[in-house]
Design an enzyme around this catalytic site. Sequence first.
Site, short mmCIF file in Angstrom:
data_model
loop_
_atom_site.label_atom_id
_atom_site.label_comp_id
_atom_site.label_asym_id
_atom_site.label_seq_id
_atom_site.Cartn_x
_atom_site.Cartn_y
_atom_site.Cartn_z
N SER A 165 -26.20 10.40 65.26
CA SER A 165 -25.34 11.63 64.92
C SER A 165 -26.27 12.72 64.94
O SER A 165 -27.30 12.74 64.63
CB SER A 165 -24.57 11.69 63.67
OG SER A 165 -23.87 12.73 63.54
N TYR A 200 -24.03 10.18 54.32
CA TYR A 200 -23.84 9.89 55.71
C TYR A 200 -24.92 10.49 56.59
O TYR A 200 -25.55 9.88 57.27
CB TYR A 200 -22.38 10.61 56.16
CG TYR A 200 -22.18 10.45 57.58
CD1 TYR A 200 -21.81 8.93 58.20
CD2 TYR A 200 -22.16 11.59 58.38
CE1 TYR A 200 -21.63 9.00 59.56
CE2 TYR A 200 -22.03 11.30 59.71
CZ TYR A 200 -21.56 10.18 60.25
OH TYR A 200 -21.70 9.95 61.73
N1 NAP Z 1 -16.31 11.03 65.16
C1 NAP Z 1 -17.49 11.84 65.01
O1 NAP Z 1 -17.43 13.21 65.02
C2 NAP Z 1 -18.91 11.31 65.20
C3 NAP Z 1 -19.96 12.13 65.46
C4 NAP Z 1 -21.27 11.71 65.74
C5 NAP Z 1 -21.52 10.23 65.48
N2 NAP Z 1 -20.35 9.42 65.22
C6 NAP Z 1 -20.66 7.94 64.85
O2 NAP Z 1 -20.11 7.27 65.87
C7 NAP Z 1 -19.56 5.90 65.44
C8 NAP Z 1 -18.20 5.84 65.76
O3 NAP Z 1 -17.52 6.74 65.04
P1 NAP Z 1 -15.95 7.13 65.18
O4 NAP Z 1 -15.86 8.59 65.02
O5 NAP Z 1 -15.65 6.43 66.27
O6 NAP Z 1 -15.25 6.46 64.08
P2 NAP Z 1 -14.01 5.45 63.80
O7 NAP Z 1 -12.78 6.27 64.61
O8 NAP Z 1 -13.77 5.72 62.25
O9 NAP Z 1 -14.18 4.24 64.03
C9 NAP Z 1 -15.21 3.45 63.32
C10 NAP Z 1 -15.30 1.87 63.86
O10 NAP Z 1 -16.04 1.15 63.19
C11 NAP Z 1 -15.48 -0.15 62.77
N3 NAP Z 1 -15.80 -0.43 61.38
C12 NAP Z 1 -15.87 0.52 60.30
N4 NAP Z 1 -16.38 -0.23 59.22
C13 NAP Z 1 -16.68 -1.63 59.68
C14 NAP Z 1 -17.20 -2.73 59.11
N5 NAP Z 1 -17.26 -2.87 57.65
N6 NAP Z 1 -17.19 -3.82 59.81
C15 NAP Z 1 -16.92 -3.70 61.23
N7 NAP Z 1 -16.74 -2.74 61.67
C16 NAP Z 1 -16.26 -1.63 60.98
C17 NAP Z 1 -13.95 0.41 62.74
O11 NAP Z 1 -13.15 -0.50 62.79
P3 NAP Z 1 -12.52 -1.53 61.87
O12 NAP Z 1 -11.86 -0.50 60.86
O13 NAP Z 1 -11.14 -2.10 62.70
O14 NAP Z 1 -13.05 -2.36 60.99
C18 NAP Z 1 -14.06 1.34 63.89
O15 NAP Z 1 -13.75 0.42 65.09
C19 NAP Z 1 -20.22 6.08 64.09
O16 NAP Z 1 -21.32 5.37 63.88
C20 NAP Z 1 -20.18 7.14 63.49
O17 NAP Z 1 -20.91 7.55 62.59
C21 NAP Z 1 -19.07 10.01 64.99
#
Ligand code: NAP
Length: 269
Positions: free
Chosen positions: A143, A156
């Site tokens: 990120s 985080y």
């Molecule tokens: N959104 C942002 O602004 C942003 C910015 C930069 C980077 N990121 C990164 O991008 C990635 C995806 O983020 P997102 O925004 O798409 O988040 P999200 O919508 O909350 O999705 C997170 C995913 O991770 C899975 N997950 C969470 N805990 C888990 C566990 N204990 N075991 C297995 N799977 C798990 C969730 O599925 P389940 O709940 O079904 O397990 C879901 O599929 C992350 O690494 C985040 O740090 C996000």
Amino acid sequence: MYSFTGITALVTGASKGIGRAYARELARRGADLVLVARTTEALEDLAAEVRTTHGVRAEVIGLDLAAPSGPEALVDTVARRGLQVDLLLNNAGSGSAGRFFERPFAQSAQSVALNVAALMELTYLFGRQMVARGAGGVINVGSTAGFQPMPFQASYAATKAFVLSFTEAVAEELRGSGVRVMGAHPGATETGFFDGTTAKMDPRVTDSAESVAVRTLDDFARGRTASYPGRGTSRLATLVARVMPRRTVTNAVAALNRKLGLDVVADLP
Ligand SMILES: NC(=O)c1ccc[n+]([C@@H]2O[C@H](COP(=O)([O-])OP(=O)(O)OC[C@H]3O[C@@H](n4cnc5c(N)ncnc54)[C@H](OP(=O)(O)O)[C@@H]3O)[C@@H](O)[C@H]2O)c1
């Protein structure tokens, strides 16, 4: 140019958000999928969708990657099903927002277990298999949060600093091995990342999960070791953070996060 057609890509965190967009985009480019998260039902729906829409194979593995045995259980399940992972996309991630000392410790601990420990172990376990074959790829999702300390997202941002440092180092170790490792560093992206809390993204500065997925995979195909798949200003912020004094950057981020209300985050009932 790298081709995704016919490879098997394993995407963690594929049940929603950026991971689901990665899975759809990989399927559109002809990759077979192994979809991983805890919510099996959402993964099954996505698997059915990509099989019908793109004619690719899609396997579902539901498990908790933050559990100490999670990564090894995943590798064992993949082997038992006779699958070979050509591309590992370590996307699953979680994070606590708010004042570190006022939020449940379990949220920060969970984030370290998932974003750091599981990502590192999966890179190790699948990466060693790839090195033995002399072919494969790993994309670790970090990120722009990883480029500087972030008050009110302290743990985080620190997990993402690990992803940045670790990924760049192993990418260099594997140069010339036939295995490519890339870090992807999205900026704020419109997903349910803050679901369950009062924290909100600022819609004026978020990118879509779909555009992040397309740009990440384009960068990997081009052979890059780092991808900044968000808007230009989020990349620019990572450059500024490298040249400004750390104290100044930390104060500026604190002010920004206060403006977003991240200093007063609470869980929703
Ligand atoms: N959104 C942002 O602004 C942003 C910015 C930069 C980077 N990121 C990164 O991008 C990635 C995806 O983020 P997102 O925004 O798409 O988040 P999200 O919508 O909350 O999705 C997170 C995913 O991770 C899975 N997950 C969470 N805990 C888990 C566990 N204990 N075991 C297995 N799977 C798990 C969730 O599925 P389940 O709940 O079904 O397990 C879901 O599929 C992350 O690494 C985040 O740090 C996000």
